[in-house]
Design a protein around this motif. Structure first.
Motif, PDB file in Angstrom:
ATOM      1  N   SER A  28      22.206  58.208  32.919  1.00 22.99           N
ATOM      2  CA  SER A  28      23.572  57.714  33.140  1.00 22.99           C
ATOM      3  C   SER A  28      23.555  56.462  34.030  1.00 22.99           C
ATOM      4  O   SER A  28      24.333  55.527  33.818  1.00 22.99           O
ATOM      5  CB  SER A  28      24.456  58.808  33.754  1.00 22.99           C
ATOM      6  OG  SER A  28      23.937  59.245  34.982  1.00 22.99           O
ATOM      7  N   ALA A  83      25.070  52.824  33.008  1.00 20.98           N
ATOM      8  CA  ALA A  83      26.022  52.092  33.858  1.00 20.98           C
ATOM      9  C   ALA A  83      25.455  50.720  34.234  1.00 20.98           C
ATOM     10  O   ALA A  83      26.192  49.726  34.249  1.00 20.98           O
ATOM     11  CB  ALA A  83      26.343  52.906  35.106  1.00 20.98           C
ATOM     12  N   CYS A  99      25.820  48.406  31.330  1.00 22.43           N
ATOM     13  CA  CYS A  99      27.224  47.982  31.240  1.00 22.43           C
ATOM     14  C   CYS A  99      27.493  46.870  32.250  1.00 22.43           C
ATOM     15  O   CYS A  99      28.113  45.854  31.915  1.00 22.43           O
ATOM     16  CB  CYS A  99      28.164  49.155  31.506  1.00 22.43           C
ATOM     17  SG  CYS A  99      28.241  50.347  30.160  1.00 22.43           S
ATOM     18  N   CYS A 114      31.416  50.876  34.879  1.00 25.76           N
ATOM     19  CA  CYS A 114      31.739  52.282  34.696  1.00 25.76           C
ATOM     20  C   CYS A 114      30.793  53.060  35.602  1.00 25.76           C
ATOM     21  O   CYS A 114      29.909  52.482  36.214  1.00 25.76           O
ATOM     22  CB  CYS A 114      31.627  52.712  33.246  1.00 25.76           C
ATOM     23  SG  CYS A 114      30.018  52.431  32.531  1.00 25.76           S
ATOM     24  N   ARG A 115      31.023  54.357  35.713  1.00 24.14           N
ATOM     25  CA  ARG A 115      30.323  55.068  36.782  1.00 24.14           C
ATOM     26  C   ARG A 115      29.468  56.199  36.256  1.00 24.14           C
ATOM     27  O   ARG A 115      29.942  57.019  35.474  1.00 24.14           O
ATOM     28  CB  ARG A 115      31.380  55.607  37.749  1.00 24.14           C
ATOM     29  CG  ARG A 115      30.812  56.418  38.881  1.00 24.14           C
ATOM     30  CD  ARG A 115      31.856  56.581  39.967  1.00 24.14           C
ATOM     31  NE  ARG A 115      31.404  57.559  40.937  1.00 24.14           N
ATOM     32  CZ  ARG A 115      32.211  58.316  41.642  1.00 24.14           C
ATOM     33  NH1 ARG A 115      33.516  58.212  41.490  1.00 24.14           N
ATOM     34  NH2 ARG A 115      31.721  59.168  42.502  1.00 24.14           N
ATOM     35  N   PRO A 116      28.215  56.234  36.695  1.00 26.38           N
ATOM     36  CA  PRO A 116      27.388  57.385  36.341  1.00 26.38           C
ATOM     37  C   PRO A 116      27.691  58.540  37.292  1.00 26.38           C
ATOM     38  O   PRO A 116      27.795  58.358  38.496  1.00 26.38           O
ATOM     39  CB  PRO A 116      25.965  56.872  36.586  1.00 26.38           C
ATOM     40  CG  PRO A 116      26.101  55.822  37.640  1.00 26.38           C
ATOM     41  CD  PRO A 116      27.501  55.274  37.564  1.00 26.38           C
ATOM     42  N   SER A 161      26.828  62.192  33.270  1.00 29.34           N
ATOM     43  CA  SER A 161      28.012  61.670  32.584  1.00 29.34           C
ATOM     44  C   SER A 161      28.302  60.225  32.946  1.00 29.34           C
ATOM     45  O   SER A 161      27.857  59.727  33.984  1.00 29.34           O
ATOM     46  CB  SER A 161      29.239  62.515  32.930  1.00 29.34           C
ATOM     47  OG  SER A 161      29.033  63.852  32.566  1.00 29.34           O
ATOM     48  N   ILE A 162      29.077  59.591  32.074  1.00 28.03           N
ATOM     49  CA  ILE A 162      29.612  58.258  32.323  1.00 28.03           C
ATOM     50  C   ILE A 162      31.122  58.410  32.401  1.00 28.03           C
ATOM     51  O   ILE A 162      31.741  58.983  31.500  1.00 28.03           O
ATOM     52  CB  ILE A 162      29.248  57.312  31.157  1.00 28.03           C
ATOM     53  CG1 ILE A 162      27.752  57.039  31.158  1.00 28.03           C
ATOM     54  CG2 ILE A 162      30.043  56.029  31.222  1.00 28.03           C
ATOM     55  CD1 ILE A 162      27.289  56.181  32.304  1.00 28.03           C
ATOM     56  N   LEU A 193      30.492  49.528  26.183  1.00 30.76           N
ATOM     57  CA  LEU A 193      29.872  50.824  26.454  1.00 30.76           C
ATOM     58  C   LEU A 193      29.001  51.253  25.274  1.00 30.76           C
ATOM     59  O   LEU A 193      27.889  51.769  25.457  1.00 30.76           O
ATOM     60  CB  LEU A 193      30.961  51.868  26.749  1.00 30.76           C
ATOM     61  CG  LEU A 193      30.468  53.288  27.025  1.00 30.76           C
ATOM     62  CD1 LEU A 193      29.461  53.330  28.161  1.00 30.76           C
ATOM     63  CD2 LEU A 193      31.652  54.217  27.358  1.00 30.76           C
TER      64      LEU A 193
END
Ligand SMILES: *Cc1c(COP(=O)(O)O)cnc(C)c1O
Length: 453
Positions: free
Chosen positions: A400, A404, A407, A414-416, A420-421, A441
């Motif tokens: 993740s 990120a 990206c 965006c955030r790991p 999850s993202i 993404l």
């Protein structure tokens, strides 16, 4: 002292970073932010990023809302600071409390201010301890929360947070009890239906209360949708199952709406989206659209009356922060509420939520995405090595984190979070910006999964 030259080197030499993967910083450098436009931020190299995390969930009106800045300037000119002690408080504070009760699910109530969400949760715990003590139940002190919950970082709110990283601080403190996280996809047992899963969690709650003794439990805190836990909406019927158990045992229910409040889930409050009425609400982050640090506790009528009686007994509530109810913060919050509720921001979330979900659903067709989940303008994709078994990638691959980072390289923040993202863009996001978010993404997912699969 010789100063290093670049912004990145200066940041690394003099700042202690919070919640930051330091190997990534050493390798990639810090993004030093200078200004913003709508949902975009710019760094010292002039590079533009679409911030699909609204800063930290809070910059819901974007980074250059003229009306917000005007409201702040006007209040700085009128009264740039004041406290709310000793029977004095600013007119803005009076108006904000009225407004917060008006937009709350309650027909009456009382509001108390802090500088952050952590302090608001911390203060709520003190209010409960104060209340139960005053009512002759000084032993009623334990706090119930859930694994994966995020309630903040002060010693008490970090104890409420259900994350393994708090072990390095020797937390949680004694008396903070964590129940099973209501994430069916991850924690449901083989062959267990969602209904059975929820029934099991309600039973666990009841068993825990019986074991500990209802007369030792001060309150239950929950985020309607877990945010920093990785955007985890509750399993279907979860609150309808657990709240009657808490009511039966006389345990107050506190809804931590620091992320969910003011439209993030598509309604003013997350508790409305999930059909329950808590005894009190915790707000921060969106409360000022991120333009001022502020937290608020909104007590519903029953708790407000009980707390008032407790205060009457000793003639004061001996608690408060120097900047509680700061006039500039209150003026900004009044403006933020108006902007979110009356300038079409909350409406935009409602309108674009189905499009958001459709985009997530499409990305989740990727064989390395195990689940997409969310509501309103808060969504997550969870990466898996094997979709059928839900086996995660080894943590050492930092999947993740790599998604990120890729990206970020392409101008999308965006955030790991775990595997999850997380995407939680500002409420002003347009269709075109949403498409930009999904395109970037998708590229990052393709690139990173090709590397690790
Ligand atoms: C961010 C957050 C907090 C803590 O707020 P701070 O302002 O960072 O102290 C508390 N609860 C929830 C649900 C949050 O997301």
């Amino acid at each position: 002292m010789t100063k290093p030259q670049s912004w990145e080197a200066r940041a690394e030499e003099f700042s202690l970073y919070g919640f930051t993967d330091m190997p990534s910083v050493h390798e990639r450098g810090t993004v030093v932010v200078t200004h913003g436009e709508g949902p975009y931020i710019f760094d010292t190299n002039g590079k533009r990023y679409l911030d699909a995390n609204s800063g930290l969930w809070n910059m819901v009106a974007g980074f250059d809302h003229a009306g917000m800045a005007e409201a702040a300037k006007a209040q700085y000119d009128r009264l740039p600071g004041y406290h709310a002690f000793f029977g004095r408080m600013s007119d803005q504070t009076v108006m904000l409390s009225e407004k917060l009760v008006e937009v709350s699910p309650y027909d009456r109530g009382r509001v108390f201010y802090t500088n952050s969400g952590s302090e608001a949760n911390d203060t709520m715990v003190k209010i409960l301890w104060f209340l139960h003590g005053s009512e002759g139940n000084p032993q009623k002190r334990k706090i119930l929360t859930r694994w994966n919950a995020y309630h903040g970082v002060t010693a008490v709110s970090a104890s409420m947070t259900g994350k393994p990283y708090n072990e390095v601080f020797g937390l949680p403190l004694p008396g903070f009890i964590h129940l099973t996280c209501p994430h069916y996809w991850r924690f449901g047992k083989d062959g267990e239906t969602e209904e059975e899963f929820v029934a099991r969690l309600a039973q666990e709650l009841d068993d825990t209360i019986q074991r500990e003794g209802a007369d030792t439990i001060a309150g239950f805190f929950a985020e309607p949708v877990m945010g920093a836990g990785g955007v985890i909406p509750p399993a279907k019927g979860y609150f309808q199952a657990v709240i009657p158990v808490l009511k039966k045992h006389g345990i107050p229910v506190i809804s931590d709406e620091v992320i969910c409040g003011f439209g993030r889930t598509g309604n003013t409050w997350g508790c409305q989206t999930y059909g329950f009425t808590p005894d009190a609400i915790i707000s921060s982050k969106n409360l000022t659209a991120g333009y001022f640090p502020m937290g608020a506790i909104i007590l519903g009528p029953e708790l407000a009356d009980r707390v008032e009686a407790a205060v009457e007994k000793i003639e004061e509530f001996p608690h408060g922060f120097t900047a509680s109810g700061h006039p500039v913060g209150c003026a900004i919050a009044l403006k933020a509420i108006d902007v979110v509720m009356n300038e079409g921001l909350a409406e935009n979330v409602k309108r674009l939520a189905p499009r958001f979900e459709a985009g997530m659903k499409r990305l989740a067709e990727n064989p390395n995405i195990g689940e997409y989940r969310g509501v309103g303008f808060m969504w997550a994709l969870e990466a898996v090595k094997d979709k059928a078994t839900k086996e995660p990638f080894p943590a050492s691959l930092s999947v993740s984190e790599r998604i990120a980072n890729s990206c970020t390289d392409h101008g999308l923040i965006c955030r790991p979070l775990g595997q999850s993202i997380v995407l939680c863009p500002p409420f002003i996001m347009t269709e075109a910006q949403m498409d930009e978010m999904f395109e970037k993404l998708e590229e990052a997912l393709k690139k990173v999964f090709a590397e690790v699969a």
